[in-house]
Design an enzyme around this catalytic site. Sequence first.
Site, PDB file in Angstrom:
ATOM      1  N   GLU A   1       0.801  -1.093  -0.052  1.00 49.85           N
ATOM      2  CA  GLU A   1      -0.257   0.020   0.071  1.00 49.85           C
ATOM      3  C   GLU A   1       0.811   1.217  -0.121  1.00 49.85           C
ATOM      4  OE1 GLU A   1      -3.237   0.147  -0.289  1.00 49.85           O
ATOM      5  OE2 GLU A   1      -3.351  -2.367  -0.194  1.00 49.85           O
ATOM      6  N   GLY A   2       0.220   2.419  -0.397  1.00 49.16           N
ATOM      7  CA  GLY A   2       0.920   3.468  -0.344  1.00 49.16           C
ATOM      8  C   GLY A   2       1.727   4.087  -1.407  1.00 49.16           C
ATOM      9  N   CYS A   3       1.370   3.344  -2.573  1.00 55.35           N
ATOM     10  CA  CYS A   3       1.784   3.846  -4.014  1.00 55.35           C
ATOM     11  C   CYS A   3       0.745   3.973  -4.921  1.00 55.35           C
ATOM     12  CB  CYS A   3       2.677   2.648  -4.573  1.00 55.35           C
ATOM     13  SG  CYS A   3       3.708   1.996  -3.458  1.00 55.35           S
ATOM     14  N   GLN A   4       0.802   5.164  -5.657  1.00 57.20           N
ATOM     15  CA  GLN A   4      -0.244   5.516  -6.940  1.00 57.20           C
ATOM     16  C   GLN A   4      -0.208   4.251  -7.749  1.00 57.20           C
ATOM     17  OE1 GLN A   4      -0.486   8.933  -9.629  1.00 57.20           O
ATOM     18  NE2 GLN A   4      -0.717  10.046  -7.715  1.00 57.20           N
ATOM     19  N   SER A   5       0.933   3.617  -7.885  1.00 60.06           N
ATOM     20  CA  SER A   5       1.029   2.319  -8.838  1.00 60.06           C
ATOM     21  C   SER A   5       1.072   1.078  -7.945  1.00 60.06           C
ATOM     22  CB  SER A   5       2.391   2.352  -9.628  1.00 60.06           C
ATOM     23  OG  SER A   5       3.291   2.682  -8.671  1.00 60.06           O
TER      24      SER A   5
END
Lengths: 139, 411
Positions: free
Chosen positions: A49-53
């Site tokens: 988690e924590g990524c735009q990708s």
Amino acid sequence: MTLDERQKEIIDDFAIYDDWMDKYEYIIELGKDLPQIAADKKTNDRLIEGCQSKVWLDFAYEDGKMKYSADSDAIITKGIIGLLIRVLNDASPEEIVKSEMYFIDEIGLREHLSPTRSNGLLSMVKRMKMTALQALSKA
Amino acid sequence: METTAKRKFNVREIREDFPALRQLIYGKSLIYFDNGATSQKPQFVLDAINKYYSKDNANIHRGVHLLSQRATTEYEDARKTIAQYINAKTSDEVIFTKGTTDAINLVAFSFGELLTAGDEIVISAMEHHSNIVPWQMLCERKGLTLRVIPINKHGEIIQEEYEKILSKKTKLVAITQISNTLGTINPVKEMIAKAHAVGAKFLVDGAQSIQHMQIDVRDLDCDFFVFSGHKVFGPTGIGVLYGKEALLDKMPPYQGGGDMIQKVTFDRTTYNELPYKFEAGTPHIAGAICLGKAFEYLNQFDLEAIKAYENELLDYAQDLLLTFEDMILVGDSKKKTSVVSFNVEGVHPFDMGTLLDKQGIAVRTGHHCTQPLMDFFKIPGTVRASFAFYNTKEEIDVFIAAVERSINMLK
Ligand SMILES: Cc1ncc(COP(=O)(O)O)c(C=O)c1O
């Protein structure tokens, strides 16, 4: 090679380029060479988690060493996790838990990442350390 | 600022008004194509911020002293400027809020208090999260139903579906005038008439449209119109809720109970309750005054000239983008403002945005706070370039070259 030596190698590699576009070119190439995670392992429990990708990370613990594979739908993200894997692959869980990923700051990557990507990077480092702890607790 | 004779549209001169545009990013001239997210500020507004805090700063509506009177007058003058700009019947219909989101939440709470279980709220599939979530919360609180009008593949609201959804149960329709993600201009005037025909009220989310088109709330006949100051060359933290007076009068206050309401009860007639009933606490005085200045700034221009120029930028950019292989424009309605959302097959929008940034170009990537819309198009996000009247074709040329370079690196 120790983890320090591996980080030094990356720092030296980056020092060759002045232009950030060239540095990104290098990161992208690294992304293309990343040890690929098997398609059936791209499951939600391997998603970071924590990524735009999206980033999936898998690991195996063999002969006292951690083996990582990963994938992302974004190639730069793939390159960045490729950098982390280059430092941490085949290291012992103990080394990984203790490690400090100072090369990220040294090459100036952190300040060049958008806050979302920077958070994503931190999540990746954290996840890799968690997997090392997991391996230790099972060992 | 003199507003009678309109200033001639000259993009070179306009750029001079915006100091933020004159800077280098990674050693390259900044190209700011993220105007959908927020606009840059003209010196005229920046000077007003400086002047307010250096000369006029005082609390309003409360002091006998000169500074407070001056601040109050300027604050109320700003309200008048805005009321005139959007053609409200009286300035009492203009309520200062923190922004679009705050204004929608205000309506969702206060108008929502007038609704009962079984009533329906209608939105569209292209709404910004801030025009979705407050209604979901209201529906939960009051046992209402949220209905969503579907869109077609061009990114347009399907009007036949809208008509089918409308019924006596519909109490409010809340629709964006321009999609922040696609740039689609929705036919809100016609939609408002249809809503009124079944007795429903209509809220227009004007967050995007306020920057791009002349707004006339009486011609639209909308019941509410909301926007954010920061998207129309004004400061952050300030926005507007326009509401029809009779409707606002019926609605209970939103926040703060204490101060303003007591004062209202002791000192004011019913008529005077508005707009203060909805402005509890010390408002963003500087923000309101300087938002008024932003509209004064805009008032010097002929908005039609601005619109024509922005459309030219849009056509120019779209035509050039479409020369790339595997280019997908997301949202290709015939009626659009200067927003172009795109993807290149096999390239993640996040990667494209990162490389454009390194080349000095500010675009936005991701879902643009419209996740349901991304789900509809089955994409993780888009790269969005949104132009303002201070952007140029030369900038678009640089942008196109940068897109090309990025594609070559990423594929
Ligand atoms: C269509 C639309 N609605 C609502 C908003 C929310 O505006 P704010 O964040 O200023 O409250 C935005 C901003 O991106 C928008 O584009």
